[in-house]
Design a protein around this motif. Structure first.
Motif, PDB file in Angstrom:
ATOM      1  N   GLY A 167       9.379   5.119 -11.715  1.00 41.21           N
ATOM      2  CA  GLY A 167       9.018   4.326 -10.558  1.00 41.21           C
ATOM      3  C   GLY A 167       9.845   3.062 -10.418  1.00 41.21           C
ATOM      4  N   VAL A 168       9.719   2.420  -9.255  1.00 37.75           N
ATOM      5  CA  VAL A 168      10.424   1.171  -8.988  1.00 37.75           C
ATOM      6  C   VAL A 168       9.957   0.092  -9.958  1.00 37.75           C
ATOM      7  CG1 VAL A 168      10.792  -0.660  -7.279  1.00 37.75           C
ATOM      8  CG2 VAL A 168      10.753   1.739  -6.556  1.00 37.75           C
ATOM      9  N   GLY A 169      10.914  -0.643 -10.511  1.00 39.91           N
ATOM     10  CA  GLY A 169      10.572  -1.715 -11.440  1.00 39.91           C
ATOM     11  C   GLY A 169      10.196  -1.245 -12.821  1.00 39.91           C
ATOM     12  N   LYS A 170      10.573  -0.006 -13.177  1.00 33.80           N
ATOM     13  CA  LYS A 170      10.207   0.528 -14.484  1.00 33.80           C
ATOM     14  C   LYS A 170      11.423   1.102 -15.226  1.00 33.80           C
ATOM     15  CE  LYS A 170       5.416   1.505 -13.221  1.00 33.80           C
ATOM     16  NZ  LYS A 170       4.347   2.533 -13.139  1.00 33.80           N
ATOM     17  N   PRO A 171      12.427   0.254 -15.473  1.00 35.65           N
ATOM     18  CA  PRO A 171      13.543   0.730 -16.300  1.00 35.65           C
ATOM     19  C   PRO A 171      13.082   0.903 -17.741  1.00 35.65           C
ATOM     20  CG  PRO A 171      13.725  -1.625 -15.967  1.00 35.65           C
ATOM     21  CD  PRO A 171      12.573  -1.160 -15.101  1.00 35.65           C
ATOM     22  N   GLU A 172      13.836   1.702 -18.492  1.00 34.89           N
ATOM     23  CA  GLU A 172      13.479   1.980 -19.890  1.00 34.89           C
ATOM     24  C   GLU A 172      14.444   1.339 -20.878  1.00 34.89           C
ATOM     25  OE1 GLU A 172      12.691   6.284 -20.355  1.00 34.89           O
ATOM     26  OE2 GLU A 172      12.572   6.298 -18.165  1.00 34.89           O
ATOM     27  N   GLY A 173      15.383   0.575 -20.370  1.00 34.53           N
ATOM     28  CA  GLY A 173      16.343  -0.069 -21.252  1.00 34.53           C
ATOM     29  C   GLY A 173      17.590  -0.465 -20.492  1.00 34.53           C
ATOM     30  N   VAL A 174      18.660  -0.748 -21.256  1.00 35.34           N
ATOM     31  CA  VAL A 174      19.905  -1.259 -20.688  1.00 35.34           C
ATOM     32  C   VAL A 174      21.072  -0.491 -21.282  1.00 35.34           C
ATOM     33  CG1 VAL A 174      21.356  -3.290 -20.406  1.00 35.34           C
ATOM     34  CG2 VAL A 174      18.862  -3.546 -20.464  1.00 35.34           C
ATOM     35  N   VAL A 175      22.049  -0.133 -20.430  1.00 33.88           N
ATOM     36  CA  VAL A 175      23.299   0.465 -20.892  1.00 33.88           C
ATOM     37  C   VAL A 175      24.402  -0.596 -20.850  1.00 33.88           C
ATOM     38  CG1 VAL A 175      25.104   2.177 -20.454  1.00 33.88           C
ATOM     39  CG2 VAL A 175      22.696   2.783 -20.121  1.00 33.88           C
ATOM     40  N   ILE A 176      25.143  -0.711 -21.955  1.00 38.09           N
ATOM     41  CA  ILE A 176      26.263  -1.643 -22.032  1.00 38.09           C
ATOM     42  C   ILE A 176      27.563  -0.888 -21.772  1.00 38.09           C
ATOM     43  CG2 ILE A 176      27.476  -3.307 -23.474  1.00 38.09           C
ATOM     44  CD1 ILE A 176      24.575  -4.056 -22.706  1.00 38.09           C
ATOM     45  N   HIS A 177      28.307  -1.324 -20.754  1.00 38.68           N
ATOM     46  CA  HIS A 177      29.624  -0.799 -20.434  1.00 38.68           C
ATOM     47  C   HIS A 177      30.664  -1.884 -20.698  1.00 38.68           C
ATOM     48  CE1 HIS A 177      27.904   2.592 -18.110  1.00 38.68           C
ATOM     49  NE2 HIS A 177      27.073   1.711 -17.577  1.00 38.68           N
ATOM     50  N   GLU A 178      31.939  -1.521 -20.671  1.00 38.92           N
ATOM     51  CA  GLU A 178      33.010  -2.512 -20.566  1.00 38.92           C
ATOM     52  C   GLU A 178      34.032  -2.015 -19.561  1.00 38.92           C
ATOM     53  OE1 GLU A 178      36.324  -2.287 -21.664  1.00 38.92           O
ATOM     54  OE2 GLU A 178      36.311  -0.554 -22.996  1.00 38.92           O
ATOM     55  N   THR A 179      34.723  -2.956 -18.921  1.00 41.01           N
ATOM     56  CA  THR A 179      35.494  -2.625 -17.727  1.00 41.01           C
ATOM     57  C   THR A 179      36.776  -1.859 -18.011  1.00 41.01           C
ATOM     58  OG1 THR A 179      36.619  -4.762 -17.839  1.00 41.01           O
ATOM     59  CG2 THR A 179      34.610  -4.626 -16.498  1.00 41.01           C
ATOM     60  N   SER A 180      37.312  -1.965 -19.226  1.00 39.14           N
ATOM     61  CA  SER A 180      38.530  -1.263 -19.620  1.00 39.14           C
ATOM     62  C   SER A 180      39.767  -1.737 -18.866  1.00 39.14           C
ATOM     63  CB  SER A 180      38.374   0.250 -19.442  1.00 39.14           C
ATOM     64  OG  SER A 180      39.486   0.932 -19.969  1.00 39.14           O
ATOM     65  N   ASP A 181      39.712  -2.937 -18.308  1.00 44.15           N
ATOM     66  CA  ASP A 181      40.877  -3.505 -17.633  1.00 44.15           C
ATOM     67  C   ASP A 181      41.054  -4.941 -18.106  1.00 44.15           C
ATOM     68  OD1 ASP A 181      42.889  -4.383 -16.063  1.00 44.15           O
ATOM     69  OD2 ASP A 181      42.034  -3.685 -14.173  1.00 44.15           O
ATOM     70  N   PRO A 182      41.921  -5.161 -19.097  1.00 47.85           N
ATOM     71  CA  PRO A 182      42.069  -6.507 -19.647  1.00 47.85           C
ATOM     72  C   PRO A 182      42.708  -7.508 -18.692  1.00 47.85           C
ATOM     73  CG  PRO A 182      43.749  -5.052 -20.546  1.00 47.85           C
ATOM     74  CD  PRO A 182      42.816  -4.185 -19.748  1.00 47.85           C
ATOM     75  N   ASP A 183      43.247  -7.027 -17.583  1.00 53.29           N
ATOM     76  CA  ASP A 183      43.970  -7.908 -16.663  1.00 53.29           C
ATOM     77  C   ASP A 183      43.167  -8.306 -15.436  1.00 53.29           C
ATOM     78  OD1 ASP A 183      46.284  -7.763 -18.292  1.00 53.29           O
ATOM     79  OD2 ASP A 183      46.768  -5.823 -17.412  1.00 53.29           O
ATOM     80  N   MET A 184      41.937  -7.846 -15.321  1.00 58.09           N
ATOM     81  CA  MET A 184      41.155  -8.155 -14.131  1.00 58.09           C
ATOM     82  C   MET A 184      39.978  -9.055 -14.486  1.00 58.09           C
ATOM     83  SD  MET A 184      39.694  -5.644 -11.143  1.00 58.09           S
ATOM     84  CE  MET A 184      41.352  -5.467 -10.492  1.00 58.09           C
ATOM     85  N   PRO A 185      39.903 -10.257 -13.934  1.00 55.78           N
ATOM     86  CA  PRO A 185      38.805 -11.183 -14.228  1.00 55.78           C
ATOM     87  C   PRO A 185      37.509 -10.765 -13.539  1.00 55.78           C
ATOM     88  CG  PRO A 185      40.257 -12.138 -12.591  1.00 55.78           C
ATOM     89  CD  PRO A 185      40.905 -10.859 -13.042  1.00 55.78           C
ATOM     90  N   LEU A 186      36.444 -11.426 -13.911  1.00 56.04           N
ATOM     91  CA  LEU A 186      35.105 -11.043 -13.443  1.00 56.04           C
ATOM     92  C   LEU A 186      34.993 -11.060 -11.928  1.00 56.04           C
ATOM     93  CD1 LEU A 186      31.698 -12.058 -14.884  1.00 56.04           C
ATOM     94  CD2 LEU A 186      32.150 -12.522 -12.497  1.00 56.04           C
ATOM     95  N   ASN A 187      35.474 -12.116 -11.289  1.00 55.81           N
ATOM     96  CA  ASN A 187      35.295 -12.205  -9.828  1.00 55.81           C
ATOM     97  C   ASN A 187      35.990 -11.057  -9.105  1.00 55.81           C
ATOM     98  OD1 ASN A 187      37.824 -13.317 -10.543  1.00 55.81           O
ATOM     99  ND2 ASN A 187      37.904 -14.549  -8.674  1.00 55.81           N
ATOM    100  N   GLU A 188      37.144 -10.608  -9.633  1.00 61.00           N
ATOM    101  CA  GLU A 188      37.834  -9.487  -9.001  1.00 61.00           C
ATOM    102  C   GLU A 188      37.128  -8.163  -9.295  1.00 61.00           C
ATOM    103  OE1 GLU A 188      42.015  -9.410  -9.754  1.00 61.00           O
ATOM    104  OE2 GLU A 188      42.264 -11.564  -9.385  1.00 61.00           O
ATOM    105  N   GLU A 189      36.564  -8.037 -10.499  1.00 52.64           N
ATOM    106  CA  GLU A 189      35.780  -6.835 -10.818  1.00 52.64           C
ATOM    107  C   GLU A 189      34.590  -6.716  -9.873  1.00 52.64           C
ATOM    108  OE1 GLU A 189      36.357  -4.403 -12.769  1.00 52.64           O
ATOM    109  OE2 GLU A 189      37.619  -5.051 -14.428  1.00 52.64           O
ATOM    110  N   VAL A 190      33.911  -7.833  -9.647  1.00 53.36           N
ATOM    111  CA  VAL A 190      32.757  -7.833  -8.751  1.00 53.36           C
ATOM    112  C   VAL A 190      33.178  -7.458  -7.336  1.00 53.36           C
ATOM    113  CG1 VAL A 190      31.040  -9.311  -7.641  1.00 53.36           C
ATOM    114  CG2 VAL A 190      31.402  -9.467 -10.109  1.00 53.36           C
ATOM    115  N   GLU A 191      34.254  -8.085  -6.848  1.00 49.86           N
ATOM    116  CA  GLU A 191      34.707  -7.798  -5.480  1.00 49.86           C
ATOM    117  C   GLU A 191      35.103  -6.333  -5.327  1.00 49.86           C
ATOM    118  OE1 GLU A 191      38.081  -9.287  -2.230  1.00 49.86           O
ATOM    119  OE2 GLU A 191      38.018 -10.136  -4.258  1.00 49.86           O
TER     120      GLU A 191
END
Length: 387
Positions: free
Chosen positions: A72-96
């Motif tokens: 249901g909505v609002g009922k996650p069971e945990g968190v998955v950790i990823h990484e972007t795999s692009d050492p040349d792209m900063p956070l603001n560009e990843e978000v955009e």
């Protein structure tokens, strides 16, 4: 999240209640290979930097699918950790890029984290497309931006662990690692591949390894952060007293955990010491009694963390998981646990002879050195009969 993509089937649509399903997955990746860094980043290194809690910024989502989790909505069971795999792209560009190209790439996550802070781009009450149908229906998903220095990597990990801890606290979830058994609330994309399927990605394993770091260390840091949050945001041992209980005394250490060095003196039996900090490392709590001067919990009046008793009364607990499923039985508890090779089925009852508090949750002993996680029982808050 290397070569991220979705191939959503009708089964996935049923799970996530998606009205419109993309017909083809758009794969995307970056080919940079992680290089082993000369500096090993540990949790002690991270704690020694005394980073402030990160700023958490929210941006309006562009993801047009409002997907309930499987419970249901609002009922996650945990968190998955990823990484972007692009050492040349900063956070603001990843978000955009994610906010503007998710339709083409068929991927979306909840947040990005780097050494400067946290940017949330989708409400965590709803699922996203980040790790295959099974994980998408269960977990919040966070992208860790690649860093270039040990300090920035440590700062980003600190920020990520804090954000994960706030999410677990908000949703009333424990901080337990799924990496080795497929049971828990803290998942890597690699663990999703190994235990849930629907994806073949292995992040952030190689990126963490490049800094000599691991998901085990990350989970321990989340547990530390969650313990502080559950204590109102302050260290739980401020101005508390611990007593040495060993007739030959206990050694005093410079630092704690695997990186400790002998300080050259022992503390005598029955002496009492004011402690101003408590850390959990290498399966034990460590108490700070001076400037980088630490003692191990084992031979003190609080062998399981300050305020966590261990008595020999008994009580019956009931395994409480999903119907027809089982939880792991462990040799040991907390960060030092090892899988025993056995499982205990949902609904079965067991006599608990001891309880300890470690890693942000209670653990119950049901046989000699055989332990279960309290969060998967009918008594997640501890047993008064064992206090």
């Amino acid at each position: 999240m290397k070569k991220r993509g979705l191939l959503l089937s009708l089964a996935c649509a049923a799970v996530l209640a998606v009205a419109a399903v993309p017909q083809m997955a758009q794969h995307w990746s970056y080919t940079s290979e992680a290089l082993i860094q000369p500096v090993a980043v540990t949790n002690q290194f991270i704690n020694d930097q005394h980073f402030a809690d990160p700023t958490i910024t929210t941006k309006q989502t562009t993801f047009t699918h409002w997907l309930p989790y499987r419970h249901g909505v609002g009922k996650p069971e945990g968190v998955v950790i990823h990484e972007t795999s692009d050492p040349d792209m900063p956070l603001n560009e990843e978000v955009e890029r994610m906010q503007t190209q998710w339709v083409k790439r068929q991927a979306y996550v909840h947040a990005f984290v780097d050494h400067t802070g946290v940017v949330n781009i989708h409400p965590t009450d709803y699922g996203v497309w980040g790790a295959g149908p099974a994980a998408n229906a269960r977990f919040i998903q966070i992208e860790l931006v690649e860093e270039h220095t040990a300090e920035d990597f440590a700062h980003s990990i600190n920020n990520d662990a804090y954000y994960v801890a706030t999410l677990l606290k908000h949703y009333g979830l424990p901080a337990t690692l799924a990496e080795h058994t497929g049971q828990g609330t803290i998942w890597s994309h690699n663990a999703v591949t190994q235990f849930l399927g629907g994806t073949t990605h292995t992040d952030p394993t190689a990126y963490f390894a490049s800094w000599h770091y691991s998901m085990d260390q990350f989970a321990a840091l989340v547990q530390q952060k969650l313990a502080v949050l559950n204590n109102g945001g302050t260290a739980p041992t401020t101005k508390r007293v611990v007593q040495v209980q060993n007739r030959i005394g206990v050694p005093l250490w410079n630092g704690y955990g695997a990186n400790r060095t002998y300080a050259g003196r022992y503390l005598g039996n029955n002496t009492r010491w004011l402690i101003n900090d408590q850390q959990f490392a290498d399966g034990h709590y460590w108490y700070k009694i001076g400037a980088n001067q630490w003692i191990e919990d084992t031979d003190t009046s609080w062998p399981n963390g300050y305020g966590n008793s261990q008595n020999a009364s008994s009580k019956v607990i009931t395994i409480k998981y999903f119907a027809g499923q089982s939880i792991a039985l462990w040799n040991g508890y907390g960060a030092d646990r090892q899988f025993s090779g056995r499982y205990l089925k949902d609904g079965t009852r067991w006599q608990a002879t001891k309880q300890v508090y470690a890693g942000g949750e209670y653990w119950y002993q049901v046989a000699p050195n055989q332990w279960v996680e309290g969060n998967y029982t009918d008594s997640p808050a501890g047993l008064t009969a064992l206090r």
